[in-house]
Design an enzyme around this catalytic site. Sequence first.
Site, PDB file in Angstrom:
ATOM      1  CD  GLU A  47      -4.727  -7.968   1.129  1.00  0.00           C
ATOM      2  OE1 GLU A  47      -5.637  -7.306   1.697  1.00  0.00           O
ATOM      3  OE2 GLU A  47      -3.522  -7.698   1.260  1.00  0.00           O
TER       4      GLU A  47
ATOM      5  CD  GLU B 248      -2.859  -1.358   2.287  1.00  0.00           C
ATOM      6  OE1 GLU B 248      -2.816  -0.494   3.190  1.00  0.00           O
ATOM      7  OE2 GLU B 248      -3.627  -2.329   2.318  1.00  0.00           O
TER       8      GLU B 248
END
Length: 377
Positions: A281, A174
């Site tokens: 994910e 991220e």
Amino acid sequence: MKPPAHTPHPSRSAAHLLPQGQKGTPRRAVLLSGLALAACGRASVQAAPAAAPLKALVPAPVGVAVMRGQLEDTAWTTLARREISQLTPEWEMKMEYILAQDGGWRFDAPDRIATFARASGMRLHGHALIWYSQGQDWFEAIKPARRAAAFDDYIAVVAGRYRGQLAGWDVVNEAVAEDGDGLRSCHWSAQFGQDGYIARAFAQTRAADPDAVLFLNDYNLENLPRKGATFLRLVERLLAAGAPITGIGTQGHLDIDIPAGQITAFMRDAAAFGLPIHVSELDAPMGAGLLDRARRDARRALQTARVMEYAEAFAALPERQRYAFTLWGLRDGDSFVNRQGGGDSPLAFDDAGRPTALHQALVQGFSAPATVRKERG
């Protein structure tokens, strides 16, 4: 990990390759079975057993997020062994867990997960070495002159401990700003620069584990085209600078309201690098307020369409670029979305281990003929 903007944030506290030639029910039979189940309504879909394990259907390893406590749940382990071929520690391989509050190192949980994966014939994927969200107190307590060595040592210890045991690592998690406007500023970037800390992390991980596939991993890349474009420009820039990025991780926490074709477009752009791609994910929350049946049916139709598109876009990748397709939880109750209140169905199995509507969307998406996937791509 990170969900789409409209879902609650997950709690912060909360090596062996399998053969690619998989056996099982022919794909046409699986598709017909899935369609028949879907036609019978949600109750029938949930009550019926899966026609074939997901790991026999998906043309790549099928992963799931795991926490150590789930390994003591016989129902979870039975379902996982039947359906899954790769594990990702959900939280217990992150810095927040490994660097204990007393200043020591904790490897009990990740070691337990690694042992289970090995005993079950599953691959293990490492998540995550460097994340903007963790490590600030530890790092800023170190004298500035020692911070570079501490950063390098952390990666050397953790990645080195599992050297040869992991198929790949989420090296940096991220890095792109929430809205896609550039990169995040954090304690790592303050020390090494926004590109600098990422390049350094990849170089150190490559030294610690030379054979692992090294991923830059992020979220909302399909949901927000601006963010996806910023992410891909970052990959291009780092590769040009010599950073050993060898995989692209797109989390896939789906906003089911995005336009049709947006997932396919991002996957096509990401594939242009020729690197392995990990859907790392995946979940697809339908959202709150679903007690009204008409609204629930409409949301489920959107969920089905987006998940089918994701499965088709991933299956359309060249075989060498299909690293793995990972679900962020096995049963609905395992999802961080339902830890915040419950009632959603964002995963492939319900709490009793029965296939959900999302499961049937995966069946249909991965069973689509190659010609259909090509046309939609």
